[in-house]
Design a protein around this motif. Structure first.
Motif, short mmCIF file in Angstrom:
data_model
loop_
_atom_site.label_atom_id
_atom_site.label_comp_id
_atom_site.label_asym_id
_atom_site.label_seq_id
_atom_site.Cartn_x
_atom_site.Cartn_y
_atom_site.Cartn_z
N ALA A 24 14.15 7.40 -35.26
CA ALA A 24 14.35 8.47 -36.25
C ALA A 24 13.36 9.61 -36.01
CB ALA A 24 14.20 7.91 -37.67
N ILE A 47 14.54 11.51 -32.98
CA ILE A 47 15.72 12.32 -33.30
C ILE A 47 15.28 13.57 -34.07
CG2 ILE A 47 17.82 12.41 -34.71
CD1 ILE A 47 18.20 9.40 -33.93
N LYS A 55 15.36 17.72 -32.94
CA LYS A 55 16.01 18.76 -33.76
C LYS A 55 14.96 19.70 -34.35
CE LYS A 55 19.93 15.79 -34.86
NZ LYS A 55 21.05 16.56 -34.34
N GLY A 73 21.08 2.88 -33.13
CA GLY A 73 20.60 4.25 -33.17
C GLY A 73 21.38 5.15 -34.10
N ARG A 74 22.64 4.83 -34.32
CA ARG A 74 23.47 5.65 -35.22
C ARG A 74 22.90 5.63 -36.64
NH1 ARG A 74 28.12 3.03 -34.99
NH2 ARG A 74 28.58 3.91 -32.98
N ARG A 130 20.02 8.03 -36.74
CA ARG A 130 20.51 9.41 -36.69
C ARG A 130 21.09 9.84 -38.03
NH1 ARG A 130 24.89 9.38 -33.05
NH2 ARG A 130 26.23 9.17 -34.85
N ASN A 131 21.90 8.98 -38.65
CA ASN A 131 22.52 9.33 -39.93
C ASN A 131 21.47 9.56 -41.01
OD1 ASN A 131 25.04 9.13 -38.77
ND2 ASN A 131 25.47 7.10 -39.58
N VAL A 177 18.34 10.53 -40.59
CA VAL A 177 17.63 11.79 -40.31
C VAL A 177 18.51 12.99 -40.66
CG1 VAL A 177 16.70 13.25 -38.47
CG2 VAL A 177 16.10 10.82 -38.57
N GLU A 178 19.78 12.93 -40.32
CA GLU A 178 20.66 14.06 -40.61
C GLU A 178 20.81 14.28 -42.11
OE1 GLU A 178 24.17 13.29 -38.27
OE2 GLU A 178 23.21 14.06 -36.44
#
Length: 161
Positions: A90, A93, A97, A124-125, A128-129, A131-132
């Protein structure tokens, strides 16, 4: 057939390979698998095929054709990431960004990711989710810095899902 032709002399990587097989009534999927098995036999000296996917779904996929399982003598199972590894992912990621996860929230984030990892498996998904979603919350609080704080990872009283 076109993908097999393009992979000739190299490697064909099929991610989520199980999506090729949707049961015995899936004539398109069965034809694709039959074509793959034949090419793996006919071009075995000039073609490497790597399949990837979730273990349970791949087990079912390998039953789609009687010759399929025997073509894959090396099966490698990758373990889920730990909560700590997911937290590190995280952070990477976020950094990619141009954000930074504030140190004060990393322990809570790691605990949350550990919990989610136990419940549904860590990949990893998931990192990513999370963090987004935090980036969206950060923008909604009107901050013009690049730091993700605990509030960005919270929804009500729980870390976001």
């Amino acid at each position: 057939k076109e993908m097999l032709r393009l992979a000739r002399g190299g490697c064909l990587f099929i991610d989520e390979a199980y999506s090729l097989y949707r049961g015995q009534n899936d004539s398109f999927g069965l034809e694709a698998i039959d074509t793959l098995v034949k090419a793996m036999e006919d071009k075995r000296d000039n073609l490497v095929v790597v399949l990837a996917g979730y273990a349970k779904e791949m087990e079912e996929f390998l039953t789609a054709n009687s010759g399929l399982r025997s073509r894959f003598s090396n099966i490698i199972e990758f373990k889920d990431y730990t909560g700590d590894e997911l937290c590190q992912i995280a952070c990477n990621i976020a950094k990619g960004k141009d954000y930074v996860i504030d140190e004060s929230c990393k322990e809570a984030l790691m605990k949350y990711l550990t919990k989610r990892n136990i419940l549904e498996g860590g990949n990893g998904r998931l990192a990513r989710n999370v963090v987004e979603k935090a980036m969206i919350h950060q923008s909604m609080r009107g901050s013009d810095d690049d730091i993700l704080i605990l509030d960005d990872f919270m929804e009500g009283s729980e870390v976001i899902e």
